[in-house]
Each structure stands twice: as C-alpha cells, then as structure tokens.
Design a protein around this motif. Structure first.
Motif, short mmCIF file in Angstrom:
data_model
loop_
_atom_site.label_atom_id
_atom_site.label_comp_id
_atom_site.label_asym_id
_atom_site.label_seq_id
_atom_site.Cartn_x
_atom_site.Cartn_y
_atom_site.Cartn_z
N LEU A 60 0.79 -1.23 0.00
CA LEU A 60 0.00 0.00 0.00
C LEU A 60 0.82 1.29 0.00
O LEU A 60 0.35 2.31 -0.47
CB LEU A 60 -0.90 0.04 1.24
N CYS A 61 2.02 1.28 0.56
CA CYS A 61 2.73 2.54 0.76
C CYS A 61 4.07 2.59 0.03
O CYS A 61 4.49 3.65 -0.44
CB CYS A 61 3.02 2.81 2.24
N CYS A 64 4.91 4.24 -3.54
CA CYS A 64 4.87 5.70 -3.63
C CYS A 64 5.92 6.39 -2.76
O CYS A 64 6.32 7.50 -3.06
CB CYS A 64 3.50 6.23 -3.19
N HIS A 65 6.35 5.77 -1.66
CA HIS A 65 7.24 6.49 -0.74
C HIS A 65 8.71 6.07 -0.82
O HIS A 65 9.57 6.74 -0.26
CB HIS A 65 6.74 6.36 0.71
N HIS A 118 -4.02 16.77 7.12
CA HIS A 118 -2.73 16.77 7.81
C HIS A 118 -2.95 17.13 9.28
O HIS A 118 -3.58 18.14 9.59
CB HIS A 118 -1.79 17.79 7.15
N TRP A 128 -3.92 12.14 -4.67
CA TRP A 128 -2.94 11.13 -5.07
C TRP A 128 -2.26 10.50 -3.87
O TRP A 128 -1.31 9.75 -4.01
CB TRP A 128 -1.92 11.69 -6.08
N MET A 129 -2.69 10.81 -2.66
CA MET A 129 -2.22 10.07 -1.48
C MET A 129 -3.40 9.22 -0.98
O MET A 129 -4.53 9.69 -0.93
CB MET A 129 -1.75 11.07 -0.41
N ILE A 130 -3.11 7.98 -0.63
CA ILE A 130 -4.16 7.03 -0.24
C ILE A 130 -4.87 7.47 1.05
O ILE A 130 -4.27 8.13 1.89
CB ILE A 130 -3.50 5.64 -0.07
#
Ligand code: HEC
Ligand code: HEC
Ligand code: HEC
Length: 405
Positions: A60-61, A64-65, A118, A128-130
């Motif tokens: 999941l992460c 992208c990171h 945030h 575009w962030m889950i």
C-alpha cells in the motif's frame, strides 16, 4: 436598453466577478484546510502487528514512498501524475524526528490515514495520497505499529521534502470535488475472514482500493459507498506508466467476454501472485503483482468479484510501437520491462545496479525470471519460462547496456 436585458447583463456580470474571484482565490491558495482533532491512541506493537503491517505497507505505501537513491521511505516524485495536474512528491515518512514522521503520535498517523487531513497544518492531503476510511482498526494499527518499528526501510533519513506544484486544475478539483473523510465515530471491526465474499469485498473496497483504479475515471468514485460507483470495477481509467505510455485499468467484473468471468479461481490467484494473466499478458505498472497476500485473501477477492454485476466494457490494451534502435530495446518494451523501469532502466524501479550485483549472466537470467529470490519485496512479475531462452539472453544484454550508459 430593455430593463430585462439589463438585469440579465447584471446577473452575468455578477457571476463573472464571483467566478473570477473564486478562480483567483483558488490560484493563490494552496490546498484547502480543515479543522483537525487530537486522537488519543497508543498502539501496542506486537510482533504479529509489525509483521502484518509490513505486508500491508509493502503493497500500500512502498511504491509511492520508496526513494531509489536513499533506499528508504524518504519520499519521491510521483512519475505517473498526469501533466495537467502538475508535479507531486510524496513525503519523508522515515523515523527522522524533523524531516520524517519520527515525532508524530500514533493518533496523528491514524488521523491522517483515516481523514486525509494533515494533523498539524489542517491542509487537505491531495487525492494522489491514499486514504483508508474503511480499513479495520486492527489493520490500521498494524500499519502504525510497523511505521514505528526498526525496519531498515524506515531508518531515519534527513532527506528534505520537495514541495509539490499542483496546477490550477488540480487545485480546483481538490477544492470542489474531493473532500476529507470523517474520523470514524465507532470502532471498525475486522471482517469475518471465513466468509470469503464479505472478506473479499473488504479487501477490494477498504484496503487495496482496487475499485478506485478499476473505474473508467477516478471522478466516478462514490467515496462513501464504493459499490454505487458508476461502472464499478469495469475499468477504462487511463494511467501513465514509467515509459510515459498510457495504460488503461482492466475490466475485473464477472463479464465473460470483456471481464474476468471466464477465469477460474486458481487462474485469478496465480495472476495476482505472478503478475502474468492467463492470456500471457504482463500486468503493467501501476498494477504489478501482489505477493504479500495469502491464497485465501486472493481467492476471497475472486469470490467477491464474481458476485458483483457483470458489465460489458471492452478495454483496449495498446501494444507498444517502435521505432526501436535494437532488438533488446524492442523486447524491453514487448515484455513491459519499460513500463516499470522506463526506457533508461531507472523509472519506478531501478535496475542500474544489476551489473555490479549480478556479474554472472546465469544469475542475471535468474533475477529476470525469478525476481523474488533476490528481492522478496519486489512487485516485478514472475516471468519464469514465459520469456524463452533466446529472448532472455537479449534482454539481459540490454540490461547490461543500460547499466553501462
Ligand atoms: C499513490 C501514492 C501514495 C500512496 C499509495 C501512499 N502515499 Fe503517503 N503520500 C503521498 C503523497 C504524494 C504525499 C504528499 C502529499 C502532500 O503533498 O501533502 C504523501 C504524504 C504522506 C504522509 C504525510 C507526511 C508529512 O510529513 O506530511 C504520510 C504520513 C504518509 N503519506 C504515509 C503513507 C502511508 C502509511 C501509506 C500506506 C498506507 C501511504 N502514505 C501511501 C503518496 C502516497
Ligand atoms: C493504482 C491503480 C490500480 C490498483 C490499486 C489496482 N489495479 Fe488492477 N490494474 C490496474 C491497471 C492499470 C491494469 C491494466 C494493466 C495492463 O493492462 O497491463 C490492471 C489490471 C488488473 C488485472 C488484469 C486483468 C486482465 O484482464 O488483464 C486484474 C485481475 C486486476 N488488475 C485486479 C486488481 C485487484 C484485485 C486489485 C486490488 C487488490 C487491483 N487490481 C488494484 C490498475 C490498478
Ligand atoms: C511491474 C513492474 C516491473 C516489470 C514489468 C519489470 N520489473 Fe524489473 N523490477 C521491478 C522492481 C519493483 C524491482 C526491484 C527494484 C529494486 O530492488 O529497487 C525490479 C528489479 C529488476 C532487476 C534487479 C535490479 C537489482 O538491483 O536487483 C532487474 C535486472 C530487472 N528488474 C529487469 C527487468 C526486466 C528485464 C524486465 C522485463 C522482462 C522487468 N524487469 C520487468 C519491477 C518490474
């Protein structure tokens, strides 16, 4: 001038001024901001949670990171972002106290992942962030437990965050179309994993966001009730791969002709695990394979996807077109290597260290056919013998040429 016409003109003028003012406001402002709330949460980091959280985060992460240069989750450019939306960078989520999220509380992380706001600035975290508003508490806590663990991927990195530069269009969409989610007011229990259609629904709609990509358009999402989304799971959404080509999401409804209705359960499980479909197609970026899921979880998705309405929707699968400068370059496109590695070898995934890591050809061949043996977190397809020996030698040589450039 007639009185009516005057009023009409005045009304038009007012609309133009308001619209212009609104446009100027959007152009000058950043992301919209919302109220935040302190969440009182302390996740107990059991070894089971850390291990399960890692599996979830790898699917999941990480894509992208993960930063190719630091080798840790210090953030990177989102290469698949459509040009019309500008540029975007993910953030440093390593344990660095100031550059990363080392000082965030468990509640801060839960708040961000649940709502999309945030926790410190109140700024909306773009589409575009889950976001995980429906994930069970237990799965969410596992991700948080892992983010706090001593996994080398999270070792503190002092890499600076690069600011994203969304275009006017992107900002306008974020102001008008996308909204944050409410923080859940009640606990979200773990689904009954023995009821495979229920468990499959949970995985498809609440964890892996399969449905979001597998619509015709991201804007067709019914965020509160995914199954009500227009063209649910019938695909067509246009995305960009690392080579800059368009890839459309597939129809995964049980339609026999245009979806996965004629696939057996085992074929589906094998496709998701290997990254190669029964027709021999490579699942190109951003799909990739899902090696961290059990056969039970994958089979449950299949059972669920066979209960949803079949939609007849043929999605084109464009084959790459040349011109190519060499046979190696051509095969690199044919086997979809370029969709993840880009034509240069360094796209979403970097293979430029292959020469120094695998000097022997026999090993490099094996890396290409059986990547999991060398990197258990890789989502590179298991090509196995779908690449014949003759092509394999040409591909390996092409990889070496790219490394030498
Ligand atoms: C599709 C790409 C994508 C995925 C998947 C993704 N992220 Fe992100 N993430 C981003 C982007 C882009 C940002 C920066 C957003 C912005 O500009 O504010 C971000 C921001 C964040 C932040 C905020 C950090 C800060 O300092 O502001 C955290 C925390 C985070 N992500 C954690 C996660 C976790 C945990 C997962 C997996 C559950 C995840 N992300 C999955 C793209 C992604
Ligand atoms: C980030 C977007 C994205 C997500 C998330 C995603 N997919 Fe996909 N999927 C795609 C794209 C794009 C393709 C087409 C790939 C291609 O044509 O090579 C695809 C292809 C597929 C295929 C191949 C179908 C065929 O006929 O070739 C299956 C099966 C599939 N996805 C199932 C899933 C499931 C199940 C999930 C959730 C676990 C999921 N996808 C999550 C984008 C996504
Ligand atoms: C769906 C995406 C995807 C496709 C398609 C793909 N790869 Fe990969 N590949 C990856 C990922 C992810 C890694 C792991 C990268 C890393 O370790 O940083 C990888 C790693 C590699 C490596 C090893 C790099 C290293 O440093 O260990 C080689 C060599 C490689 N790929 C070659 C190929 C070739 C040749 C093809 C086409 C036949 C191909 N790949 C297709 C995603 C892909």
């Amino acid at each position: 001038m007639k009185k009516v016409l005057k009023w009409v003109l005045l009304a038009v003028l007012v609309v133009v001024v308001i619209a212009g003012g609104f446009a100027a406001y959007i152009a000058m402002s950043g992301m919209p901001t919302y109220d935040t709330q302190k969440i009182n949460l302390k996740v107990e980091a059991t070894p089971e949670r850390v291990a399960h959280g890692r599996d979830l985060a790898m699917s999941l992460c990480a894509a992208c990171h993960l930063n190719q240069n630091t080798g840790v989750l210090s953030g990177t450019q989102m290469l698949d972002m459509p040009e019309a939306f500008g540029t975007a960078y993910s953030k440093n989520i390593t344990q660095h106290p100031t550059k990363g999220i080392g000082k965030w509380t468990d509640g801060d992380i839960a708040w961000l992942l649940r709502t999309g706001i945030h926790p410190h600035t109140g700024s909306y975290v773009p589409p575009w962030m889950i976001k995980l508003p429906r994930m069970s508490d237990e799965d969410l806590y596992s991700i948080i437990a892992w983010l706090r663990s001593d996994d080398p991927l999270l070792a503190p990195s002092a890499a600076d965050n690069v600011p994203s530069e969304p275009t006017f269009l992107a900002k306008m969409l974020v102001h008008m179309v996308f909204k944050p989610y409410d923080y859940p007011s009640k606990p979200i229990p773990q689904p009954d994993t023995t009821n495979t259609t229920q468990y499959g629904k949970y995985l498809v709609t609440a964890v892996y966001d399969c449905y979001g990509c597998h619509l015709n358009d991201f804007a067709d999402q019914d965020a509160n009730d995914p199954e009500k989304s227009k063209g649910y799971c019938a695909g067509g959404n246009a995305m960009k791969d690392a080579a800059g080509n368009t890839v459309h999401s597939a129809n995964i409804t049980p339609d026999k002709a245009t979806g996965i209705g004629s696939w057996s359960r085992d074929e589906f499980v094998q496709t998701m695990k290997s990254g190669i479909t029964p027709k021999g197609h490579v699942m190109r970026f951003p799909m990739g394979r899902m090696t961290k899921l059990s056969d039970h979880a994958l089979g449950s998705m299949y059972d669920y996807l066979h209960t949803i309405p079949a939609i007849s929707h043929a999605v084109e699968r464009a084959a790459p077109t040349g011109p190519w400068k060499s046979q190696g370059e051509k095969l690199f496109d044919k086997y979809a290597c370029s969709t993840c590695h880009s034509k240069t070898g360094k796209g979403h995934a970097n293979l430029l260290a292959a020469n120094s890591k695998y000097p022997a050809d026999s090993v490099l061949y094996d890396v290409i056919r059986n990547p999991l043996r060398y990197n258990p977190d890789s989502y590179m397809p298991h090509f196995g013998t779908t690449i014949p020996d003759a092509d394999l030698a040409v591909l390996a040589q092409h990889v070496r040429t790219l490394c030498n450039k």
